[in-house]
Write a protein that holds these residues in place. Structure first.
Motif, mmCIF file in Angstrom:
data_model
loop_
_atom_site.group_PDB
_atom_site.id
_atom_site.type_symbol
_atom_site.label_atom_id
_atom_site.label_comp_id
_atom_site.label_asym_id
_atom_site.label_seq_id
_atom_site.Cartn_x
_atom_site.Cartn_y
_atom_site.Cartn_z
ATOM 1 N N ASN A 127 1.042 -0.823 -0.230
ATOM 2 C CA ASN A 127 -0.101 0.413 -0.002
ATOM 3 C C ASN A 127 1.360 1.218 -0.012
ATOM 4 O O ASN A 127 0.388 2.513 -0.648
ATOM 5 N N LEU A 139 -2.506 4.355 5.742
ATOM 6 C CA LEU A 139 -1.947 4.699 6.946
ATOM 7 C C LEU A 139 -3.366 4.612 7.687
ATOM 8 O O LEU A 139 -4.167 5.221 7.049
ATOM 9 N N THR A 140 -3.655 3.494 7.976
ATOM 10 C CA THR A 140 -5.227 3.697 8.533
ATOM 11 C C THR A 140 -5.009 2.948 9.883
ATOM 12 O O THR A 140 -3.863 3.086 10.868
ATOM 13 N N GLY A 141 -6.258 3.104 11.039
ATOM 14 C CA GLY A 141 -6.093 2.155 11.985
ATOM 15 C C GLY A 141 -6.344 2.948 12.421
ATOM 16 O O GLY A 141 -6.691 4.698 12.707
ATOM 17 N N ALA A 161 -4.856 7.238 12.424
ATOM 18 C CA ALA A 161 -5.419 7.673 11.321
ATOM 19 C C ALA A 161 -6.743 8.180 10.878
ATOM 20 O O ALA A 161 -6.619 9.284 10.756
ATOM 21 N N ARG A 162 -7.383 7.502 12.288
ATOM 22 C CA ARG A 162 -8.825 7.809 12.833
ATOM 23 C C ARG A 162 -9.104 8.680 13.026
ATOM 24 O O ARG A 162 -10.356 9.877 13.396
ATOM 25 N N LYS A 192 -1.359 11.752 8.754
ATOM 26 C CA LYS A 192 -2.352 11.003 8.411
ATOM 27 C C LYS A 192 -3.123 13.183 7.905
ATOM 28 O O LYS A 192 -3.624 12.481 6.783
#
Length: 275
Positions: free
Chosen positions: A215, A225-227, A230-231, A266
């Protein structure tokens, strides 16, 4: 014919010797190491070069490659400056710039640094993987040209780096590679503490790391970036950070710092706060 001398017959030196052994128009002449046995092993492995005992025993060459540890480069440069006619010398440190070869420069040599961004754990494997390897190069123009040409002939990809920022450049490689391995070690320890079977933990790490790498390559760090970081999920971050800290205080510190940097990445596309 490009005549090459090698000072330092460790894993980097051996790898480069293996790469040069098959090149037309390049000859590895003399090989010097702290121990003669190391130089002999290197010449036997690469099937090229002559092991010698002293710098004074080394013949004139078009290019000298100093593949010794960082803390020995300056000393080798001083000895070489007083023992050999001026030529071209290149060291392979990722941390030090060509300035460490100052004694040679003062003696009329052309100097440069060339850092292949590759793991040299095993010289034969490294030689097999060398094609396409990026190599950071900086220094005097003639030396840069010489090592750039040689790297390209070996199948590498030379690129310019700011000599004044070599330490930062090398730290980037440490973050990208070495610290990624450390983080995987923390993850494996945490899964073990959570009761995840070892084979499953390994499979999870392989899958997640592989997916993250793919990715990042496809989307770049910000989009990949996720998780919870990131949120911006502060409740999860706080509770999870506390749990990690209770289990492993140092990992807890890393979790909190990386979460803050992740949120910033992010939101802004960079981890730096002054961007």
């Amino acid at each position: 014919m490009v005549r090459v001398n090698i000072v330092g017959a460790g894993k980097v030196g051996q790898t480069l010797m293996l790469m040069m052994a098959g090149l037309d128009g390049v000859i590895v002449q003399d090989v010097l190491s702290q121990r003669r046995e190391s130089a002999l092993r290197a010449t036997e492995l690469a099937k090229t070069g002559r092991a010698v005992d002293r710098i004074a025993d080394m013949r004139a060459a078009d290019l000298w490659l100093l593949t010794v540890p960082d803390d020995r480069i300056a000393g080798v440069a001083e000895k070489l400056a007083g023992s050999a006619a001026p030529g071209i010398a290149v060291h392979c440190s990722g941390f030090l710039s060509s300035a460490v070869l100052g004694p040679l420069g003062a003696a009329g040599w052309q100097v440069a640094s060339c850092h292949p961004v590759l793991s040299f754990a095993d010289p034969q494997s490294a030689a097999q993987q060398f094609a396409g390897t990026y190599c950071a190069v900086e220094g005097d123009s003639a030396a840069v040209q010489a090592i750039t040409d040689l790297v390209a002939r070996m199948g590498g990809t030379p690129f310019a780096v700011n000599a004044q920022q070599k330490a930062l450049y090398h730290a980037a490689a440490v973050f990208s590679n070495n610290f990624a391995v450390v983080v995987q070690g923390i993850a494996q320890d945490a899964w073990a503490a959570a009761g995840v079977p070892q084979d499953v933990a390994k499979a999870l790490g392989d899958k997640l790391l592989g997916g993250a790498a793919a990715n990042v390559a496809r989307l770049g760090p910000q989009a990949a970036l996720t998780g919870p970081a990131a949120r911006g999920d502060t409740e999860v971050l706080d509770a999870q950070g506390a749990a990690v800290t209770a289990w492993h205080p140092e990992a807890g510190q890393a979790y909190r710092v990386l979460s803050d940097l992740g949120w910033r990445l992010k939101q802004t596309g960079t981890t730096k706060g002054d961007a």
